[in-house]
Design an enzyme around this catalytic site. Structure first.
Site, mmCIF file in Angstrom:
data_model
loop_
_atom_site.group_PDB
_atom_site.id
_atom_site.type_symbol
_atom_site.label_atom_id
_atom_site.label_comp_id
_atom_site.label_asym_id
_atom_site.label_seq_id
_atom_site.Cartn_x
_atom_site.Cartn_y
_atom_site.Cartn_z
ATOM 1 N N TRP A 1 -2.493 8.072 8.839
ATOM 2 C CA TRP A 1 -2.975 6.453 9.152
ATOM 3 C C TRP A 1 -2.157 5.545 8.902
ATOM 4 O O TRP A 1 -1.835 4.671 9.480
ATOM 5 C CB TRP A 1 -4.268 6.216 8.439
ATOM 6 C CG TRP A 1 -5.006 4.952 8.480
ATOM 7 C CD1 TRP A 1 -5.763 4.641 9.529
ATOM 8 C CD2 TRP A 1 -4.569 3.796 7.704
ATOM 9 N NE1 TRP A 1 -6.052 3.337 9.222
ATOM 10 C CE2 TRP A 1 -5.455 2.756 8.319
ATOM 11 C CE3 TRP A 1 -4.026 3.472 6.335
ATOM 12 C CZ2 TRP A 1 -5.437 1.294 7.672
ATOM 13 C CZ3 TRP A 1 -4.004 2.343 6.104
ATOM 14 C CH2 TRP A 1 -4.780 1.147 6.557
ATOM 15 N N HIS A 2 -1.385 5.734 7.856
ATOM 16 C CA HIS A 2 -0.419 4.841 7.284
ATOM 17 C C HIS A 2 0.919 4.648 8.362
ATOM 18 O O HIS A 2 1.455 3.702 8.445
ATOM 19 C CB HIS A 2 0.188 5.206 5.904
ATOM 20 C CG HIS A 2 -0.410 4.811 4.828
ATOM 21 N ND1 HIS A 2 -1.663 5.342 4.471
ATOM 22 C CD2 HIS A 2 -0.324 3.545 4.025
ATOM 23 C CE1 HIS A 2 -2.240 4.593 3.419
ATOM 24 N NE2 HIS A 2 -1.552 3.507 3.248
ATOM 25 N N GLY A 3 0.997 5.911 9.044
ATOM 26 C CA GLY A 3 2.435 5.857 9.926
ATOM 27 C C GLY A 3 2.488 6.922 10.746
ATOM 28 O O GLY A 3 2.208 8.175 10.119
#
Lengths: 357, 535
Positions: free
Chosen positions: B368-370
Site C-alpha cells: 500500500w505504501h508503494g
C-alpha cells in the site's frame, strides 16, 4: 467596556505583531553595502531632492558608462541614472514609468544592450533591481513581467519570505543599516577608477537568430510611446565597451528602429576612437565596463550632444541646484580620491564601499 | 497545490472565510466544491478516477442498503401469514439470500475500486517484475511501461470509500443516499493528500452539520496548523538536505553515517508526516470538523506493537479491521487453525493462522505504501519482528520474573530507545534504492567502525551547517518539550485557551515568527511535497 478592551487588545497586539515582522524584515533584507553594491542603485534614487533634465535608463551600459557629475560640471546638465545590473527592457520601462511619476525630464537616454534579452534571466538580478523600487503600479508591472518560474509575487510583497534564511548570515552592517541606506553612487553612477586593460579583441559567436525578441521590442515600443506621450526626447545608445559583443546585425536593427520612429541612436562603440576612449586605459575590467577616465570622456561627448542637439539647459546659475550639486561633486571627488588611495596602498580597489583596511 | 505553498494558504483562507460568511446550509456544498477545485488543480484528469470511485461506491451502497431494507420488509410482511417455525426458516433463508446479494455488490465494488488502484499504482511494478523475470531467463523481450499518472491521494480515498462500503455491508449505518455527501466524505481536501483515513461514521456527523463561527475554535485550529508548519518547515524540510546527502551516496557514507542517516530520516519522516496531519486536523478543526487523530507519540512506544498503535493509527486500524480480523475469522482459516492445532500442538498451532494473517496484513501494508520491493520488504520486516516478539514472549516473561525492572524509568527508557532504533532500522527500506543495498548498508553499521568521523566535521559537509544543526536541536527540544508539557498538564492549546489573552497571542505569534524566519522554504530551498503524499 469588556468588548472595547478586547478590541483595544486586538489592535495593540496586531500593531505589535506587524512591528516585529517589519523589524525582522528590515533586519534580514540584504543591505548591499559592500561587494555587490548594485542592489542599492534603485533605492538611492528616492533620496534625490531635485529634478533632472536627463534620465538614463538601462543596465551597466548606463550606470557604469555615464557620469552625471561630469555632465553638471562641464555643461550644467542635471541628470540621474536609473540603471541596474542586467536591467531588462520591461524593467527599464517600469523604471521610466516610476520616474515619470515624480518628474518630467527633457531627455531620456536608453541603453539598448538590454534588447538582447527577451525573457527573465535571474532571480537575484530581479531582486536587486526591483526590491528598492517604491510600490506603485509600475513596480507591480515590473515584478509580473520579470518573475522567474520559481519566483512568487508574495515574496516581493513580503521580503521576509524571501530573505528569512539570512538570519544565520547577519553581520554588523545589517544592524547599522536597519533604518538607513548607505550612500554609494553618484546620481546613479557606479564609480571605478582602477584600470585593467582590454587585451583581446572579442569576436562574437555565431548566433542562430540575430533578431531581437518580440517581448523586448514590445517594451521598447512602450518606452518610445511613453516618451512621446510626455513630450520627452528619447536617445538610444550603445556603450563603447566590447563585452558583451555587439553584433552588426543588432546594430542595424537599432539603426532601422530609430529611423522608423524618428528617434536618435548613437553607437558610441563605433565612435570610441573619435571620443578618445582607449580600452587599454579606460576600462577597469578588460573592456566590459568603463572606468572613471573612460566615463568622463564619454560624458563630455554626450554632454555636447545633449546641450547642442537637444537643447538641454545649463542650470549652473540656479542657486539651489548649484548648492545641491556642490555636495554631490564633493562626494564624487572624495570617492575618487579614496579609490585612488586604495590603489596606491593595496594595488587595487577594495570591495566597493568597504572601508580600507 | 503543496500544503506549504502560498497558494494553499490563500486557498484555505478563502474557503474558511466563505465557510462562515455564507449561509450555514451552504457549508458542506462549499467544502465539496473546494475539494473538487483542489483536486482539479492537482490534475484535471484525476477527477475521473475519484468520481468513478464516488459514484460506484454510492451506487453499490444504495443497492446494499435497498437489499437490506427489502429483506427487512419481506420478513415483516411474512410475520402475519406463517407459523413461528416457518417464519424462522424463511427468515434465515431470505437473510442468507439478501446477504449473498449484498456480498455480490460489495465484492463487485471492491474489485472495481481496488482494480483501479492496482492498475494505476501497480501496473508498472508488475511489468518491471515480468521484465526482470524475462531477463533472468535470457529473453530479449520486454514489456513497455505504462504512462499513467498516479492520481493524488488515491490510496487514501480508496481506503476511505471501501471502509464506508464494508461498514455499510456490516450494517453499521444506513447507506448515504446523497451522492454529493459521499463525494465530500471521499474528497474532503485537507485529508486528500495524506489522510488520516477517516471512517464514515466518525467523520460524517461533523462534516455535514452546520457550524457557527467560534473564535476560540478557529484560533485553536489555527494553532494546530501552525504547529504542523513548524514541524514540516523548520524540522523536516531543514534536515532533508542531510538525509538526502547521506542516503543518496551509499558508497561514501557507510557505517556511522548510516546510523546518523537512519535517525535523521526517522526525525524527518516523523516531523513531515505528523506536521502534515497537524495541518489537516487544524484546518478541519478551524471549520468545526472533527478528524481522527493519527499519532500518539509513536517514539515513546516501548515495543513494536505499541508503536503501530501510535503511528499512522487510522491506517493501522484499517488493515486490522478490514484485513487482519476478517482473515483471522474466515472459515478456511478457522479450518486451517483446527488442523494446525491437531498437527502442531495447541499453542503453536493456534498461532500459525494468526501469523499467516499478520504476514498477509503486513504484506498489504507494505505494498500500500508503494509499488516496490523495498516497501514489501519493509512491510514483511514489520510482520516478522511482530511475530518474533510474540514467539519470544515466554522469554520476556522469564526475564521479567527474574529481574524486576519492568516499569522502572531506566528500563522504560531502554525499551523506548530500543523501539526507536528498531523501527528506524526497518525504515531504512524507505531510504536506499533497493533491498540488497539496504541490507548491505545496514550491515556496515556493524562492520565499518568509522564512528570517530562523526566528530571530524564531515557532518557539516552534508548540506547542513552549524546553524541548521542549531535550529534542528531547538526544534527537537520544542517537540520533546511540548510532549512533556502535554503529558504533565494536558493539551497545550487548551491550557493556552484558558490562560491570559496576551500569553495566547504571544505564543501564537512566536510560532508564526519561528516558522517565517527558521523555516526551510522559498528560493534556495526545494519545495518538498509531504513524504506520505507519494503513498
Amino acid at each position: 467596556m469588556k468588548r472595547l478592551r478586547s478590541i483595544g487588545f486586538s489592535v495593540v497586539a496586531a500593531v505589535l505583531c506587524i512591528a516585529v515582522l517589519w523589524l525582522a524584515t528590515r533586519l534580514v533584507v540584504p543591505k548591499y553595502d559592500t561587494g555587490i553594491v548594485e542592489g542599492n542603485l534603485t533605492a538611492e534614487y528616492y533620496q534625490e531632492t531635485t529634478k533632472h533634465d536627463v534620465i538614463f535608463i538601462g543596465d551597466c551600459e548606463v550606470y557604469e558608462t555615464f557620469s552625471p557629475i561630469t555632465l553638471w560640471e562641464k555643461y550644467g546638465i542635471t541628470s540621474y541614472i536609473r540603471g541596474n545590473a542586467q536591467q531588462l527592457m520591461w524593467q527599464s520601462y517600469s523604471m521610466l514609468e516610476d520616474t515619470l511619476r515624480t518628474e518630467k525630464p527633457k531627455v531620456v537616454v536608453l541603453g539598448v544592450i538590454g534588447m538582447k534579452y527577451d525573457t527573465p534571466q535571474k532571480e537575484t538580478y530581479n531582486r536587486m533591481t526591483l526590491d528598492g523600487m517604491r510600490w506603485s503600479a509600475a513596480k507591480v508591472g515590473a515584478i509580473e513581467a520579470s518573475r522567474m518560474p520559481n519566483e512568487s509575487f508574495v515574496d516581493y510583497l513580503f521580503p521576509l519570505l524571501r530573505y528569512h534564511s539570512r538570519w544565520s548570515a547577519l553581520t554588523a552592517s545589517d544592524l547599522k543599516y536597519l533604518f538607513t541606506r548607505p550612500k554609494l553612487f553618484n546620481n546613479g553612477y557606479y564609480m571605478r577608477v582602477d584600470v585593467k586593460p582590454a587585451t583581446t579583441v572579442l569576436v562574437g559567436k555565431k548566433l542562430p537568430d540575430y533578431d531581437f525578441g518580440a517581448n523586448a521590442y514590445q517594451y521598447l515600443d512602450r518606452i518610445v510611446q511613453l516618451c512621446k506621450d510626455d513630450g520627452i526626447e528619447l536617445i538610444l545608445n550603445k556603450a563603447p565597451v566590447i563585452y558583451p559583443y555587439w553584433y552588426p546585425e543588432w546594430d542595424k536593427q537599432m539603426v532601422d528602429y530609430a529611423a522608423a520612429h524618428g528617434i536618435a541612436y548613437y553607437n558610441f562603440l563605433a565612435e570610441k576612437d573619435a571620443i578618445g576612449i582607449d580600452l587599454s586605459t579606460d576600462t577597469y575590467d578588460a573592456g566590459l565596463h568603463l572606468n572613471l577616465s573612460g566615463v568622463e570622456k564619454l560624458s563630455t561627448r554626450l554632454g555636447a550632444i545633449l546641450s547642442q542637439d537637444f537643447g538641454v539647459p545649463d542650470r549652473r546659475s540656479d542657486a539651489t541646484l548649484a548648492a545641491d550639486y556642490a555636495k554631490k561633486v564633493a562626494f564624487y571627488d572624495a570617492m575618487r580620491d579614496r579609490q585612488l588611495a586604495e590603489i596606491a596602498q593595496y594595488g587595487h580597489v577594495l570591495g566597493f564601499g568597504a572601508p580600507a583596511q | 497545490m503543496l500544503f506549504t505553498s502560498y497558494a494553499f494558504v490563500a486557498f484555505v483562507a478563502v474557503v474558511a472565510v466563505l465557510y462562515y460568511v455564507l449561509p450555514k446550509k451552504a457549508q458542506w456544498p462549499l467544502l465539496l466544491l473546494a475539494s473538487y477545485v483542489f483536486y482539479f488543480i492537482a490534475g484535471p484528469s484525476f477527477l475521473i478516477y475519484i468520481t468513478a470511485t464516488v459514484v460506484s461506491t454510492w451506487y453499490a451502497g444504495l443497492r446494499i442498503g435497498r437489499i437490506g431494507a427489502a429483506h427487512a420488509a419481506d420478513a415483516e410482511a411474512g410475520k402475519a401469514t406463517r407459523s413461528k417455525e416457518d417464519r424462522k426458516a424463511v427468515k434465515a433463508k431470505a437473510k442468507a439470500k439478501a446477504k449473498a446479494k449484498q456480498r455480490a455488490w460489495l465484492v463487485a465494488c471492491l474489485l472495481f475500486n481496488f482494480g483501479i488502484l492496482a492498475v494505476v499504482k501497480y501496473s508498472n511494478f508488475a511489468i518491471f517484475n515480468v521484465n526482470s523475470l524475462l531477463a533472468a531467463f535470457g529473453s530479449p523481450d520486454k514489456l513497455s511501461f505504462l504512462t499513467i499518472a498516479l492520481p493524488m491521494g488515491i490510496s487514501f480515498y480508496t481506503f476511505k470509500t471501501m471502509s464506508y462500503l464494508i461498514d455499510l455491508y456490516r450494517g453499521k449505518f444506513p447507506a448515504e443516499r446523497n451522492v454529493f455527501r459521499l463525494a465530500l466524505f471521499t474528497s474532503f481536501f485537507p485529508q486528500l493528500v495524506q489522510g488520516p483515513i477517516s471512517r464514515f461514521d466518525d467523520l460524517s456527523k461533523s462534516l455535514f452539520e452546520e457550524h457557527r463561527f467560534d473564535r476560540r475554535v478557529v484560533l485553536s485550529g489555527l494553532q494546530r496548523i501552525l504547529w504542523g508548519f513548524f514541524k514540516k518547515l523548520v524540522i523536516a524540510d531543514r534536515i532533508l538536505a542531510g538525509v538526502t546527502t547521506l542516503i543518496k551516496n551509499p558508497d561514501q557514507y557507510t557505517g556511522a553515517f548510516v546510523l546518523v542517516g537512519m535517525l535523521f530520516y526517522a526525525l524527518q519522516l516523523y516531523a513531515d508526516f505528523t506536521g502534515g496531519i497537524d495541518i489537516t486536523i487544524g484546518i478541519s478543526e478551524m471549520l468545526g470538523i472533527k478528524v481522527a487523530e493519527n499519532f500518539n507519540a509513536p517514539f515513546l512506544s516501548r515495543n513494536i506493537t505499541d508503536y503501530w498503535r501510535r503511528w499512522h493509527i487510522t491506517m493501522g486500524t484499517w488493515f486490522r479491521d478490514y484485513i487482519f480480523y476478517p482473515m483471522s475469522v474466515a472459515q478456511p482459516m478457522l479450518r486451517l487453525s483446527r488442523w494446525c492445532r491437531e498437527k502442531l500442538g495447541e499453542g503453536f498451532g493456534k498461532r500459525v493462522t494468526v501469523y499467516m494473517a499478520t504476514i498477509v496484513t503486513w504484506f498489504a501494508t507494505g505494498i500500500w505504501h508503494g509499488s516496490s520491493w523495498n516497501f514489501i520488504a519493509w512491510g514483511l520486516a514489520n510482520g516478522f519482528v511482530i511475530i518474533l516478539s510474540h514467539e519470544c514472549e515466554p522469554l520476556y516473561k522469564r526475564f521479567h520474573a527474574r529481574f524486576h525492572w519492568k516499569g522502572k524509568p531506566a528500563y522504560t527508557a531502554f525499551e523506548v530507545v530500543r523501539t526507536v532504533l528498531l523501527m528506524s532500522s526497518i525504515r531504512l527500506f524507505d531510504c536506499y534504492r533497493d533491498v540488497p543495498l539496504t541490507f548491505r548498508m545496514f550491515g556496515t553499521m556493524f562492520t565499518t567502525f568509522n564512528y570517530g568521523r562523526l566528530f571530524d566535521g564531515t557532518l557539516l559537509k552534508i548540506g547542513l551547517s552549524g546553524a541548521d544543526y542549531a535550529v534542528l536541536g531547538v526544534g527537537l527540544a520544542v517537540l520533546i518539550g511540548s510532549r512533556v508539557v502535554k503529558d504533565r498538564t494536558g493539551d497545550f492549546r487548551e491550557r493556552l485557551a484558558a490562560g491570559p489573552a496576551w500569553v495566547r497571542t504571544a505564543a501564537t505569534f512566536a510560532l508564526i515568527l519561528a516558522i517565517l524566519v527558521l523555516g526551510a522554504y522559498g528560493i534556495g530551498y526545494d519545495a518538498k511535497q509531504f513524504i506520505y503524499n507519494q503513498f
